[in-house]
Design an enzyme around this catalytic site. Sequence first.
Site, PDB file in Angstrom:
ATOM      1  N   GLU A 229       0.682  -1.021   7.357  1.00  0.00           N
ATOM      2  CA  GLU A 229      -0.813  -1.449   6.682  1.00  0.00           C
ATOM      3  C   GLU A 229      -0.911  -2.376   6.821  1.00  0.00           C
ATOM      4  O   GLU A 229      -1.007  -4.016   5.822  1.00  0.00           O
ATOM      5  CB  GLU A 229      -0.932  -1.109   4.797  1.00  0.00           C
ATOM      6  CG  GLU A 229      -0.136  -0.104   4.381  1.00  0.00           C
ATOM      7  CD  GLU A 229       0.122   0.230   2.985  1.00  0.00           C
ATOM      8  OE1 GLU A 229      -0.279  -0.415   2.456  1.00  0.00           O
ATOM      9  OE2 GLU A 229       0.331   1.261   2.665  1.00  0.00           O
ATOM     10  N   GLU A 445       3.085   7.763   4.166  1.00  0.00           N
ATOM     11  CA  GLU A 445       3.550   7.216   2.305  1.00  0.00           C
ATOM     12  C   GLU A 445       2.163   8.004   1.737  1.00  0.00           C
ATOM     13  O   GLU A 445       1.432   8.090   1.712  1.00  0.00           O
ATOM     14  CB  GLU A 445       3.240   5.748   1.551  1.00  0.00           C
ATOM     15  CG  GLU A 445       4.363   5.463   2.754  1.00  0.00           C
ATOM     16  CD  GLU A 445       4.155   3.713   2.259  1.00  0.00           C
ATOM     17  OE1 GLU A 445       3.559   3.085   1.197  1.00  0.00           O
ATOM     18  OE2 GLU A 445       4.485   3.012   3.012  1.00  0.00           O
TER      19      GLU A 445
HETATM   20  C1  GBH Z   1       1.443   1.766  -1.033  1.00  0.00           C
HETATM   21  O1  GBH Z   1       0.660   1.089   0.022  1.00  0.00           O
HETATM   22  C2  GBH Z   1       2.957   0.183   0.193  1.00  0.00           C
HETATM   23  O2  GBH Z   1       3.278   1.046   1.213  1.00  0.00           O
HETATM   24  C3  GBH Z   1       3.865  -0.042  -0.783  1.00  0.00           C
HETATM   25  O3  GBH Z   1       4.716  -0.612  -0.355  1.00  0.00           O
HETATM   26  C4  GBH Z   1       3.676   0.417  -2.243  1.00  0.00           C
HETATM   27  O4  GBH Z   1       5.141   0.223  -3.134  1.00  0.00           O
HETATM   28  C5  GBH Z   1       2.693   1.332  -2.512  1.00  0.00           C
HETATM   29  O5  GBH Z   1       1.859   1.574  -1.782  1.00  0.00           O
HETATM   30  C6  GBH Z   1       2.487   1.473  -4.357  1.00  0.00           C
HETATM   31  O6  GBH Z   1       2.091   0.072  -4.196  1.00  0.00           O
HETATM   32  O7  GBH Z   1      -5.393  -3.551  -5.920  1.00  0.00           O
HETATM   33  O8  GBH Z   1      -6.889  -2.506  -6.316  1.00  0.00           O
HETATM   34  O9  GBH Z   1      -6.934  -4.435  -4.608  1.00  0.00           O
HETATM   35  C7  GBH Z   1      -0.825   1.487  -0.989  1.00  0.00           C
HETATM   36  C8  GBH Z   1      -1.895   0.888  -0.252  1.00  0.00           C
HETATM   37  C9  GBH Z   1      -3.102  -0.798  -0.845  1.00  0.00           C
HETATM   38  C10 GBH Z   1      -2.698   0.615  -2.351  1.00  0.00           C
HETATM   39  C11 GBH Z   1      -3.524  -1.808  -1.539  1.00  0.00           C
HETATM   40  C12 GBH Z   1      -3.493  -0.666  -3.313  1.00  0.00           C
HETATM   41  C13 GBH Z   1      -4.992  -2.451  -3.892  1.00  0.00           C
HETATM   42  C14 GBH Z   1      -6.121  -2.213  -4.685  1.00  0.00           C
HETATM   43  N1  GBH Z   1      -2.193  -0.261  -1.214  1.00  0.00           N
HETATM   44  N2  GBH Z   1      -4.083  -1.761  -3.289  1.00  0.00           N
HETATM   45  S1  GBH Z   1      -6.395  -3.647  -5.532  1.00  0.00           S
END
Ligand code: GBH
Length: 543
Positions: A229, A445
Amino acid sequence: MKPLSYVLGLLASQQPVGYQNLSDFEKLWSGYDVKTAPVTKVVEPAPIPTSQLIPPPNMPPFENPLTLPSDFVWGVASSAYQIEGAAKDEGRGPSIWDTLAHKTDLIKNHDTGDVACNHYYLYKEDTQRLKAMGVPYYSFSISWSRVLPYGKGKINKAGLQHYIDEVDYLLENGIEPIVTLFHWDYPQALQDLYGGFVDERAVNDFVDYAEIMFEALGSKVKKWYTFNEPQVFCMHMKVVSKTARKEIPMFGNTPDEVYMKCVHNFHLAHAKAVEVFREKFGRDNDYTISYKNAFASVRPLTESAEDRQAAERYLAFAQGWFTDPIYLNGEYPEAVWEAFGDKGLREFTEEEKKLIIDSADHFAWDGYSGQPVKAPDGGIAACIANEKHPRWPECAVLVDQVEGDWMRGAKSSDDTPWLRNTPQFFREGVMQIWKKFKTDIVIAEVGTSIYNEQKLSIADARYDSDRVEYYHAYLREVLKLVNEYNVPVKGFVAWSIYDNFEWFVGYDVRFGIQYVDYETQKRYFKKSFFYLRDFFNHYIANY
Ligand code: GBH
Protein backbone atom coordinates in the site's frame (compact mmCIF):
# COMPACT_ATOMS: atom_id res chain seq x y z
CA MET A 1 22.48 -14.22 -11.51
CA LYS A 2 24.76 -12.59 -8.94
CA PRO A 3 25.63 -14.83 -5.96
CA LEU A 4 24.90 -13.64 -2.44
CA SER A 5 28.62 -13.33 -1.71
CA TYR A 6 28.81 -10.73 -4.48
CA VAL A 7 26.03 -8.67 -2.96
CA LEU A 8 27.51 -8.95 0.50
CA GLY A 9 30.92 -7.85 -0.75
CA LEU A 10 29.47 -4.94 -2.64
CA LEU A 11 27.57 -3.74 0.36
CA ALA A 12 30.45 -4.21 2.78
CA SER A 13 32.58 -1.97 0.58
CA GLN A 14 30.09 0.87 0.84
CA GLN A 15 30.37 3.52 3.51
CA PRO A 16 27.82 2.82 6.22
CA VAL A 17 25.55 5.83 6.26
CA GLY A 18 25.25 8.44 8.92
CA TYR A 19 26.98 6.33 11.50
CA GLN A 20 30.45 4.90 11.14
CA ASN A 21 30.01 1.26 12.09
CA LEU A 22 27.89 -1.21 14.01
CA SER A 23 29.40 -0.15 17.33
CA ASP A 24 27.27 2.92 16.79
CA PHE A 25 24.22 0.69 17.16
CA GLU A 26 23.38 2.37 20.46
CA LYS A 27 23.44 5.76 18.77
CA LEU A 28 20.81 4.55 16.37
CA TRP A 29 18.59 3.71 19.30
CA SER A 30 19.28 6.70 21.51
CA GLY A 31 16.15 8.19 23.03
CA TYR A 32 13.99 5.10 22.42
CA ASP A 33 12.99 3.39 25.64
CA VAL A 34 12.49 -0.07 24.15
CA LYS A 35 10.68 -2.78 26.12
CA THR A 36 11.79 -6.41 25.95
CA ALA A 37 9.59 -9.50 26.12
CA PRO A 38 10.05 -12.14 28.84
CA VAL A 39 10.76 -14.65 26.05
CA THR A 40 13.83 -13.78 23.95
CA LYS A 41 14.77 -17.10 22.37
CA VAL A 42 13.04 -19.00 19.61
CA VAL A 43 10.61 -21.33 21.36
CA GLU A 44 10.02 -24.93 20.27
CA PRO A 45 6.26 -25.35 19.87
CA ALA A 46 4.10 -27.51 22.10
CA PRO A 47 1.50 -29.61 20.24
CA ILE A 48 -1.82 -27.78 19.79
CA PRO A 49 -4.32 -29.34 22.25
CA THR A 50 -7.09 -31.07 20.30
CA SER A 51 -9.67 -29.22 22.43
CA GLN A 52 -8.56 -25.99 20.72
CA LEU A 53 -9.51 -27.45 17.38
CA ILE A 54 -13.14 -28.15 18.22
CA PRO A 55 -15.21 -26.03 15.84
CA PRO A 56 -17.72 -23.51 17.23
CA PRO A 57 -21.47 -24.06 17.13
CA ASN A 58 -23.85 -22.23 14.76
CA MET A 59 -21.68 -21.85 11.68
CA PRO A 60 -23.47 -20.50 8.61
CA PRO A 61 -24.10 -23.35 6.16
CA PHE A 62 -22.48 -23.57 2.73
CA GLU A 63 -25.33 -24.12 0.35
CA ASN A 64 -24.58 -23.02 -3.14
CA PRO A 65 -22.99 -25.38 -5.64
CA LEU A 66 -20.32 -23.02 -7.01
CA THR A 67 -16.59 -23.77 -6.86
CA LEU A 68 -13.23 -22.03 -6.83
CA PRO A 69 -10.39 -23.36 -9.01
CA SER A 70 -8.02 -25.90 -7.48
CA ASP A 71 -5.09 -23.46 -7.67
CA PHE A 72 -6.98 -20.72 -5.80
CA VAL A 73 -4.66 -19.14 -3.21
CA TRP A 74 -6.06 -18.66 0.27
CA GLY A 75 -4.06 -17.58 3.24
CA VAL A 76 -3.65 -15.29 6.20
CA ALA A 77 -1.58 -12.13 6.45
CA SER A 78 0.55 -10.10 8.84
CA SER A 79 3.29 -7.49 8.71
CA ALA A 80 6.63 -7.27 10.50
CA TYR A 81 6.21 -4.25 12.76
CA GLN A 82 2.69 -5.24 13.70
CA ILE A 83 3.56 -8.70 15.07
CA GLU A 84 7.28 -9.37 15.49
CA GLY A 85 8.32 -7.48 18.60
CA ALA A 86 12.04 -8.02 19.34
CA ALA A 87 12.39 -4.42 18.23
CA LYS A 88 15.99 -3.92 19.32
CA ASP A 89 17.03 -7.56 19.46
CA GLU A 90 19.72 -9.31 17.45
CA GLY A 91 20.90 -6.16 15.73
CA ARG A 92 17.65 -4.70 14.39
CA GLY A 93 17.78 -0.96 13.73
CA PRO A 94 14.85 1.43 14.28
CA SER A 95 12.30 2.22 11.59
CA ILE A 96 10.08 5.27 11.27
CA TRP A 97 7.41 3.28 13.09
CA ASP A 98 9.62 2.83 16.15
CA THR A 99 10.04 6.58 16.00
CA LEU A 100 6.35 7.36 15.60
CA ALA A 101 5.60 5.01 18.51
CA HIS A 102 8.36 6.22 20.85
CA LYS A 103 8.91 9.83 19.97
CA THR A 104 5.50 11.24 19.11
CA ASP A 105 2.08 11.37 20.74
CA LEU A 106 0.40 10.10 17.60
CA ILE A 107 -0.27 6.51 18.69
CA LYS A 108 -3.28 5.65 20.81
CA ASN A 109 -2.31 4.83 24.43
CA HIS A 110 1.35 5.29 23.42
CA ASP A 111 1.37 1.66 22.33
CA THR A 112 4.47 0.43 20.52
CA GLY A 113 5.56 -2.61 18.49
CA ASP A 114 8.41 -3.31 20.96
CA VAL A 115 6.93 -6.67 21.96
CA ALA A 116 3.72 -6.92 19.88
CA CYS A 117 2.87 -10.64 19.47
CA ASN A 118 6.51 -11.64 19.97
CA HIS A 119 6.27 -13.53 16.69
CA TYR A 120 10.04 -13.18 16.21
CA TYR A 121 10.48 -15.82 18.94
CA LEU A 122 7.11 -17.58 18.67
CA TYR A 123 7.04 -18.12 14.90
CA LYS A 124 7.26 -21.89 15.25
CA GLU A 125 4.15 -22.07 17.38
CA ASP A 126 2.43 -19.62 15.03
CA THR A 127 3.33 -21.83 12.08
CA GLN A 128 2.02 -24.95 13.83
CA ARG A 129 -1.26 -23.20 14.49
CA LEU A 130 -1.65 -22.37 10.80
CA LYS A 131 -0.76 -25.93 9.90
CA ALA A 132 -3.33 -27.30 12.34
CA MET A 133 -5.99 -25.27 10.52
CA GLY A 134 -4.75 -26.37 7.09
CA VAL A 135 -3.76 -22.88 5.91
CA PRO A 136 -1.79 -23.22 2.66
CA TYR A 137 -0.30 -19.70 2.36
CA TYR A 138 1.14 -17.23 4.86
CA SER A 139 1.69 -13.65 3.73
CA PHE A 140 4.13 -11.64 5.88
CA SER A 141 6.66 -8.83 5.53
CA ILE A 142 10.36 -8.43 6.19
CA SER A 143 11.60 -5.75 8.57
CA TRP A 144 14.08 -3.88 6.36
CA SER A 145 15.93 -2.42 9.36
CA ARG A 146 16.34 -5.89 10.83
CA VAL A 147 18.28 -6.97 7.76
CA LEU A 148 19.97 -3.59 7.24
CA PRO A 149 19.96 -1.70 10.55
CA TYR A 150 21.22 1.43 8.75
CA GLY A 151 18.90 0.91 5.79
CA LYS A 152 21.92 0.24 3.61
CA GLY A 153 25.51 -0.82 4.10
CA LYS A 154 26.25 -3.52 6.62
CA ILE A 155 23.95 -6.53 6.68
CA ASN A 156 22.83 -7.77 10.08
CA LYS A 157 23.45 -11.48 9.54
CA ALA A 158 21.32 -12.57 12.52
CA GLY A 159 18.34 -10.68 11.15
CA LEU A 160 18.73 -12.10 7.66
CA GLN A 161 19.22 -15.61 9.04
CA HIS A 162 16.01 -15.26 11.03
CA TYR A 163 13.97 -14.88 7.85
CA ILE A 164 15.77 -17.78 6.18
CA ASP A 165 14.93 -19.93 9.21
CA GLU A 166 11.31 -18.83 9.28
CA VAL A 167 10.83 -19.51 5.58
CA ASP A 168 12.45 -22.94 5.95
CA TYR A 169 10.19 -23.75 8.86
CA LEU A 170 7.05 -22.71 6.98
CA LEU A 171 8.04 -24.83 3.99
CA GLU A 172 8.91 -27.85 6.15
CA ASN A 173 5.39 -27.58 7.51
CA GLY A 174 3.75 -27.37 4.12
CA ILE A 175 2.92 -23.65 4.21
CA GLU A 176 3.96 -21.52 1.28
CA PRO A 177 5.31 -18.07 2.14
CA ILE A 178 4.20 -14.89 0.38
CA VAL A 179 6.79 -12.21 1.13
CA THR A 180 6.26 -8.45 1.16
CA LEU A 181 9.56 -6.57 1.19
CA PHE A 182 8.27 -3.40 2.70
CA HIS A 183 5.17 -2.83 4.82
CA TRP A 184 5.71 0.84 5.87
CA ASP A 185 8.55 0.31 8.42
CA TYR A 186 11.13 2.47 6.65
CA PRO A 187 14.63 2.45 8.20
CA GLN A 188 15.03 5.51 10.40
CA ALA A 189 18.70 5.87 9.41
CA LEU A 190 17.69 6.56 5.80
CA GLN A 191 14.91 8.85 6.95
CA ASP A 192 17.52 10.85 8.87
CA LEU A 193 20.03 10.75 6.05
CA TYR A 194 17.98 12.19 3.22
CA GLY A 195 14.34 12.40 4.26
CA GLY A 196 13.27 8.97 3.10
CA PHE A 197 11.11 8.30 0.08
CA VAL A 198 10.91 11.93 -0.80
CA ASP A 199 14.51 11.73 -2.04
CA GLU A 200 15.48 9.83 -5.17
CA ARG A 201 18.32 8.10 -3.32
CA ALA A 202 15.59 6.03 -1.69
CA VAL A 203 15.08 4.25 -5.01
CA ASN A 204 18.42 2.50 -5.27
CA ASP A 205 18.57 1.80 -1.57
CA PHE A 206 15.27 -0.05 -1.88
CA VAL A 207 16.51 -1.97 -4.91
CA ASP A 208 19.72 -3.01 -3.11
CA TYR A 209 17.66 -4.22 -0.16
CA ALA A 210 15.30 -6.08 -2.49
CA GLU A 211 18.24 -7.77 -4.19
CA ILE A 212 19.60 -8.99 -0.86
CA MET A 213 16.24 -10.54 -0.06
CA PHE A 214 15.81 -12.07 -3.53
CA GLU A 215 19.25 -13.66 -3.16
CA ALA A 216 18.63 -14.90 0.36
CA LEU A 217 15.09 -16.25 -0.11
CA GLY A 218 14.55 -16.51 -3.85
CA SER A 219 15.30 -20.21 -4.09
CA LYS A 220 12.48 -20.84 -1.62
CA VAL A 221 9.93 -18.05 -1.95
CA LYS A 222 8.09 -17.69 -5.24
CA LYS A 223 5.41 -15.14 -4.44
CA TRP A 224 6.58 -11.60 -3.71
CA TYR A 225 5.25 -8.10 -3.17
CA THR A 226 7.55 -5.09 -3.24
CA PHE A 227 5.41 -2.56 -1.36
CA ASN A 228 2.40 -2.81 0.86
CA GLU A 229 0.00 0.00 0.00
CA PRO A 230 2.25 2.83 -1.19
CA GLN A 231 -0.89 5.00 -0.96
CA VAL A 232 -0.76 4.70 2.82
CA PHE A 233 3.01 4.74 3.19
CA CYS A 234 3.22 8.04 1.30
CA MET A 235 0.57 9.45 3.66
CA HIS A 236 2.80 8.40 6.54
CA MET A 237 5.67 10.27 4.88
CA LYS A 238 3.55 13.39 5.17
CA VAL A 239 3.06 12.69 8.88
CA VAL A 240 6.76 12.02 9.36
CA SER A 241 7.66 15.21 7.52
CA LYS A 242 5.60 17.23 9.98
CA THR A 243 7.49 15.76 12.93
CA ALA A 244 10.90 15.68 11.22
CA ARG A 245 14.02 17.46 12.31
CA LYS A 246 14.52 20.72 10.46
CA GLU A 247 17.85 19.77 8.92
CA ILE A 248 16.56 16.92 6.75
CA PRO A 249 15.83 17.83 3.16
CA MET A 250 12.16 16.87 3.02
CA PHE A 251 11.42 19.60 5.51
CA GLY A 252 11.55 22.08 2.64
CA ASN A 253 8.63 20.40 0.88
CA THR A 254 4.96 20.99 1.47
CA PRO A 255 3.00 17.88 2.54
CA ASP A 256 1.55 17.62 -0.97
CA GLU A 257 5.02 17.74 -2.49
CA VAL A 258 6.22 15.10 -0.05
CA TYR A 259 3.40 12.87 -1.22
CA MET A 260 4.01 13.59 -4.90
CA LYS A 261 7.71 12.76 -4.67
CA CYS A 262 7.07 9.68 -2.58
CA VAL A 263 4.68 8.30 -5.19
CA HIS A 264 7.16 8.98 -7.98
CA ASN A 265 9.97 7.24 -6.14
CA PHE A 266 7.68 4.34 -5.29
CA HIS A 267 7.17 3.72 -9.01
CA LEU A 268 10.88 3.77 -9.76
CA ALA A 269 11.80 1.64 -6.75
CA HIS A 270 9.11 -0.93 -7.47
CA ALA A 271 9.90 -1.17 -11.19
CA LYS A 272 13.66 -1.43 -10.70
CA ALA A 273 13.25 -4.11 -8.06
CA VAL A 274 10.97 -6.01 -10.42
CA GLU A 275 13.58 -5.72 -13.16
CA VAL A 276 16.16 -7.33 -10.86
CA PHE A 277 13.62 -9.98 -9.87
CA ARG A 278 12.83 -10.91 -13.45
CA GLU A 279 16.51 -11.00 -14.43
CA LYS A 280 17.04 -13.53 -11.67
CA PHE A 281 13.95 -15.64 -11.86
CA GLY A 282 12.52 -15.07 -15.34
CA ARG A 283 8.84 -14.75 -16.20
CA ASP A 284 6.14 -17.15 -17.30
CA ASN A 285 6.92 -19.54 -14.50
CA ASP A 286 5.50 -19.79 -11.00
CA TYR A 287 7.47 -16.79 -9.71
CA THR A 288 5.22 -13.74 -9.30
CA ILE A 289 5.79 -10.20 -8.12
CA SER A 290 3.44 -7.29 -7.63
CA TYR A 291 2.60 -4.69 -4.96
CA LYS A 292 -0.48 -4.29 -2.75
CA ASN A 293 -2.99 -1.49 -3.37
CA ALA A 294 -5.13 0.34 -0.83
CA PHE A 295 -8.16 2.28 -1.94
CA ALA A 296 -11.85 2.25 -1.15
CA SER A 297 -14.29 0.94 -3.71
CA VAL A 298 -16.36 4.00 -4.54
CA ARG A 299 -19.52 4.96 -6.36
CA PRO A 300 -21.05 8.45 -6.81
CA LEU A 301 -23.62 9.20 -4.11
CA THR A 302 -26.06 10.55 -6.69
CA GLU A 303 -26.14 10.62 -10.47
CA SER A 304 -25.25 14.33 -10.47
CA ALA A 305 -22.32 15.33 -12.67
CA GLU A 306 -20.55 16.77 -9.62
CA ASP A 307 -20.76 13.53 -7.62
CA ARG A 308 -19.63 11.50 -10.60
CA GLN A 309 -16.65 13.77 -11.06
CA ALA A 310 -15.85 13.49 -7.34
CA ALA A 311 -15.84 9.68 -7.52
CA GLU A 312 -13.57 9.78 -10.56
CA ARG A 313 -11.20 12.17 -8.81
CA TYR A 314 -11.09 9.97 -5.73
CA LEU A 315 -9.99 7.08 -7.91
CA ALA A 316 -7.49 9.14 -9.90
CA PHE A 317 -5.60 10.07 -6.74
CA ALA A 318 -6.05 6.94 -4.58
CA GLN A 319 -5.81 4.37 -7.34
CA GLY A 320 -4.78 5.68 -10.78
CA TRP A 321 -1.74 7.61 -9.59
CA PHE A 322 -0.32 4.25 -8.53
CA THR A 323 -1.90 1.83 -10.96
CA ASP A 324 -2.09 3.56 -14.34
CA PRO A 325 1.66 3.89 -14.95
CA ILE A 326 2.08 0.19 -14.15
CA TYR A 327 -1.00 -1.46 -15.63
CA LEU A 328 -1.77 0.99 -18.45
CA ASN A 329 0.71 3.30 -20.05
CA GLY A 330 3.49 4.70 -17.86
CA GLU A 331 1.49 7.90 -17.34
CA TYR A 332 -0.12 9.55 -14.35
CA PRO A 333 -3.86 10.34 -14.65
CA GLU A 334 -4.93 13.70 -16.10
CA ALA A 335 -6.30 14.97 -12.77
CA VAL A 336 -2.94 14.36 -11.11
CA TRP A 337 -1.19 16.35 -13.84
CA GLU A 338 -3.63 19.20 -13.49
CA ALA A 339 -3.04 19.36 -9.74
CA PHE A 340 0.71 18.81 -9.64
CA GLY A 341 2.00 19.75 -13.11
CA ASP A 342 3.17 23.15 -11.87
CA LYS A 343 4.61 21.71 -8.67
CA GLY A 344 7.46 19.76 -10.18
CA LEU A 345 5.64 16.53 -11.04
CA ARG A 346 7.98 14.66 -13.35
CA GLU A 347 7.01 12.66 -16.38
CA PHE A 348 8.73 9.31 -16.59
CA THR A 349 11.43 9.09 -19.27
CA GLU A 350 10.88 6.61 -22.09
CA GLU A 351 13.39 4.30 -20.44
CA GLU A 352 11.62 4.54 -17.09
CA LYS A 353 8.27 3.90 -18.76
CA LYS A 354 9.61 0.69 -20.27
CA LEU A 355 10.53 -0.51 -16.80
CA ILE A 356 7.30 0.60 -15.15
CA ILE A 357 4.72 -0.61 -17.66
CA ASP A 358 3.77 -4.21 -16.92
CA SER A 359 5.96 -4.37 -13.80
CA ALA A 360 3.37 -6.41 -11.88
CA ASP A 361 2.17 -9.94 -12.51
CA HIS A 362 -1.28 -9.36 -11.10
CA PHE A 363 -3.39 -6.68 -9.45
CA ALA A 364 -3.33 -7.04 -5.66
CA TRP A 365 -6.14 -5.18 -3.93
CA ASP A 366 -6.64 -4.85 -0.18
CA GLY A 367 -10.38 -4.49 -0.65
CA TYR A 368 -11.55 -3.93 2.90
CA SER A 369 -14.40 -1.50 2.32
CA GLY A 370 -16.30 0.81 0.01
CA GLN A 371 -18.04 4.18 0.26
CA PRO A 372 -20.26 6.53 -1.69
CA VAL A 373 -18.55 9.74 -2.78
CA LYS A 374 -19.96 13.22 -3.13
CA ALA A 375 -18.63 16.59 -4.22
CA PRO A 376 -17.53 18.97 -1.46
CA ASP A 377 -19.88 21.69 -0.20
CA GLY A 378 -19.44 24.79 -2.29
CA GLY A 379 -19.01 22.74 -5.45
CA ILE A 380 -16.23 20.76 -7.00
CA ALA A 381 -14.92 23.49 -9.31
CA ALA A 382 -14.25 25.84 -6.40
CA CYS A 383 -12.27 23.11 -4.65
CA ILE A 384 -10.20 22.18 -7.71
CA ALA A 385 -9.30 25.84 -8.21
CA ASN A 386 -8.26 26.36 -4.60
CA GLU A 387 -5.16 24.56 -3.30
CA LYS A 388 -5.95 25.74 0.22
CA HIS A 389 -9.29 23.92 0.20
CA PRO A 390 -9.18 21.19 2.89
CA ARG A 391 -10.30 18.60 0.31
CA TRP A 392 -7.73 19.55 -2.33
CA PRO A 393 -6.52 17.84 -4.50
CA GLU A 394 -9.10 15.02 -4.54
CA CYS A 395 -12.06 17.33 -3.97
CA ALA A 396 -14.07 14.22 -3.10
CA VAL A 397 -15.89 13.46 0.14
CA LEU A 398 -16.33 9.85 1.23
CA VAL A 399 -19.64 9.49 3.05
CA ASP A 400 -21.26 6.83 5.19
CA GLN A 401 -24.86 6.94 4.04
CA VAL A 402 -26.52 5.76 0.86
CA GLU A 403 -30.07 6.31 -0.41
CA GLY A 404 -32.82 6.31 2.23
CA ASP A 405 -30.33 7.43 4.90
CA TRP A 406 -29.11 3.86 5.24
CA MET A 407 -25.59 3.30 6.46
CA ARG A 408 -23.41 1.85 3.70
CA GLY A 409 -22.88 -1.27 5.83
CA ALA A 410 -22.54 -2.51 9.40
CA LYS A 411 -20.19 -0.58 11.67
CA SER A 412 -16.75 -1.92 12.63
CA SER A 413 -14.94 -0.46 15.65
CA ASP A 414 -15.06 3.20 16.70
CA ASP A 415 -11.39 3.55 15.80
CA THR A 416 -11.79 2.32 12.22
CA PRO A 417 -14.47 4.63 10.79
CA TRP A 418 -13.24 3.94 7.25
CA LEU A 419 -14.26 0.31 7.57
CA ARG A 420 -17.76 -1.13 7.29
CA ASN A 421 -19.08 -4.44 6.03
CA THR A 422 -19.78 -3.50 2.39
CA PRO A 423 -19.86 -6.62 0.20
CA GLN A 424 -21.66 -4.94 -2.71
CA PHE A 425 -18.99 -2.26 -2.88
CA PHE A 426 -16.43 -5.04 -2.72
CA ARG A 427 -17.90 -6.76 -5.76
CA GLU A 428 -18.19 -3.49 -7.66
CA GLY A 429 -14.59 -2.66 -6.79
CA VAL A 430 -13.32 -5.94 -8.20
CA MET A 431 -15.47 -5.54 -11.32
CA GLN A 432 -14.15 -2.03 -11.81
CA ILE A 433 -10.53 -3.19 -11.50
CA TRP A 434 -11.20 -6.02 -13.95
CA LYS A 435 -12.87 -3.77 -16.53
CA LYS A 436 -10.16 -1.15 -16.35
CA PHE A 437 -7.02 -3.28 -16.13
CA LYS A 438 -7.94 -6.72 -17.54
CA THR A 439 -5.46 -8.54 -15.38
CA ASP A 440 -5.53 -11.28 -12.76
CA ILE A 441 -6.74 -10.03 -9.38
CA VAL A 442 -5.66 -11.19 -5.93
CA ILE A 443 -7.49 -10.00 -2.83
CA ALA A 444 -4.28 -9.56 -0.87
CA GLU A 445 -5.89 -8.42 2.40
CA VAL A 446 -9.41 -8.17 3.75
CA GLY A 447 -10.68 -8.35 7.26
CA THR A 448 -12.43 -6.34 9.89
CA SER A 449 -12.39 -5.04 13.40
CA ILE A 450 -15.52 -5.44 15.48
CA TYR A 451 -17.43 -2.96 17.59
CA ASN A 452 -16.06 -3.07 21.16
CA GLU A 453 -14.24 -6.37 20.70
CA GLN A 454 -11.46 -5.04 22.92
CA LYS A 455 -13.90 -4.96 25.84
CA LEU A 456 -14.96 -8.61 25.59
CA SER A 457 -13.69 -11.59 27.56
CA ILE A 458 -11.52 -13.99 25.61
CA ALA A 459 -14.40 -16.47 25.35
CA ASP A 460 -16.74 -13.83 23.92
CA ALA A 461 -14.12 -12.33 21.62
CA ARG A 462 -13.43 -15.77 20.15
CA TYR A 463 -17.08 -16.07 19.18
CA ASP A 464 -16.70 -13.33 16.55
CA SER A 465 -19.93 -13.69 14.59
CA ASP A 466 -19.69 -10.17 13.12
CA ARG A 467 -16.35 -11.09 11.56
CA VAL A 468 -17.82 -14.36 10.26
CA GLU A 469 -20.66 -12.35 8.74
CA TYR A 470 -18.14 -10.01 7.07
CA TYR A 471 -16.10 -12.84 5.53
CA HIS A 472 -19.25 -14.76 4.61
CA ALA A 473 -20.56 -11.76 2.68
CA TYR A 474 -17.27 -10.99 0.89
CA LEU A 475 -16.59 -14.60 0.01
CA ARG A 476 -20.04 -15.04 -1.51
CA GLU A 477 -19.12 -12.14 -3.77
CA VAL A 478 -15.86 -13.89 -4.67
CA LEU A 479 -17.85 -16.97 -5.64
CA LYS A 480 -20.13 -14.87 -7.84
CA LEU A 481 -17.24 -12.98 -9.41
CA VAL A 482 -15.42 -16.17 -10.34
CA ASN A 483 -18.39 -18.29 -11.37
CA GLU A 484 -20.96 -15.87 -12.75
CA TYR A 485 -18.95 -12.89 -13.95
CA ASN A 486 -15.86 -14.86 -15.00
CA VAL A 487 -13.50 -12.43 -13.30
CA PRO A 488 -10.05 -13.97 -12.69
CA VAL A 489 -9.90 -13.59 -8.90
CA LYS A 490 -6.97 -15.84 -8.08
CA GLY A 491 -6.63 -15.52 -4.34
CA PHE A 492 -8.05 -14.27 -1.06
CA VAL A 493 -5.87 -13.52 1.96
CA ALA A 494 -7.42 -12.74 5.35
CA TRP A 495 -6.12 -9.91 7.52
CA SER A 496 -4.99 -10.89 10.03
CA ILE A 497 -3.33 -14.06 11.32
CA TYR A 498 -4.10 -12.71 14.81
CA ASP A 499 -4.72 -9.50 16.73
CA ASN A 500 -1.75 -7.16 16.49
CA PHE A 501 -0.42 -3.60 16.63
CA GLU A 502 -2.92 -1.63 14.57
CA TRP A 503 -0.68 1.35 13.72
CA PHE A 504 -2.08 4.67 14.97
CA VAL A 505 -4.75 2.92 17.05
CA GLY A 506 -2.36 0.51 18.77
CA TYR A 507 -3.72 -2.60 20.48
CA ASP A 508 -7.16 -1.18 21.13
CA VAL A 509 -8.44 -2.52 17.83
CA ARG A 510 -8.37 -6.20 16.97
CA PHE A 511 -8.32 -7.53 13.41
CA GLY A 512 -7.29 -11.13 14.14
CA ILE A 513 -8.87 -14.42 13.23
CA GLN A 514 -7.03 -15.56 16.35
CA TYR A 515 -7.28 -13.77 19.66
CA VAL A 516 -4.02 -12.69 21.28
CA ASP A 517 -3.87 -12.38 25.05
CA TYR A 518 -1.03 -9.87 25.28
CA GLU A 519 -0.41 -10.67 28.97
CA THR A 520 0.39 -14.32 28.32
CA GLN A 521 1.10 -14.23 24.57
CA LYS A 522 -1.37 -17.09 24.19
CA ARG A 523 -3.30 -17.33 20.96
CA TYR A 524 -6.89 -18.59 20.59
CA PHE A 525 -8.60 -19.52 17.33
CA LYS A 526 -11.69 -17.41 16.72
CA LYS A 527 -14.90 -18.63 15.08
CA SER A 528 -13.96 -16.68 11.92
CA PHE A 529 -10.84 -18.80 11.44
CA PHE A 530 -12.94 -21.98 11.44
CA TYR A 531 -15.34 -20.31 9.04
CA LEU A 532 -12.55 -19.48 6.59
CA ARG A 533 -11.08 -22.97 6.83
CA ASP A 534 -14.44 -24.59 6.21
CA PHE A 535 -15.32 -22.22 3.39
CA PHE A 536 -12.17 -22.98 1.40
CA ASN A 537 -12.35 -26.70 2.19
CA HIS A 538 -15.86 -26.65 0.79
CA TYR A 539 -15.41 -24.52 -2.31
CA ILE A 540 -11.91 -25.06 -3.66
CA ALA A 541 -12.21 -27.92 -6.13
CA ASN A 542 -10.33 -31.07 -5.12
CA TYR A 543 -8.99 -29.35 -2.05
C1 GBH B 1 -4.36 -2.50 5.87
O1 GBH B 1 -4.60 -1.31 5.17
C2 GBH B 1 -2.90 -2.58 6.27
O2 GBH B 1 -2.14 -3.14 5.22
C3 GBH B 1 -2.67 -3.37 7.55
O3 GBH B 1 -1.35 -3.18 7.97
C4 GBH B 1 -3.66 -2.93 8.60
O4 GBH B 1 -3.45 -3.56 9.81
C5 GBH B 1 -5.04 -3.23 8.07
O5 GBH B 1 -5.27 -2.48 6.92
C6 GBH B 1 -6.17 -2.88 9.02
O6 GBH B 1 -6.27 -1.50 9.17
O7 GBH B 1 -7.91 6.82 8.96
O8 GBH B 1 -9.72 7.56 7.55
O9 GBH B 1 -7.45 8.22 7.04
C7 GBH B 1 -5.95 -1.06 4.83
C8 GBH B 1 -6.11 0.25 4.07
C9 GBH B 1 -5.79 2.57 4.20
C10 GBH B 1 -7.32 1.60 5.64
C11 GBH B 1 -5.70 3.80 5.10
C12 GBH B 1 -7.26 2.81 6.56
C13 GBH B 1 -6.88 5.17 6.65
C14 GBH B 1 -8.22 5.80 6.58
N1 GBH B 1 -6.08 1.39 4.96
N2 GBH B 1 -6.94 3.98 5.78
S1 GBH B 1 -8.32 7.22 7.61
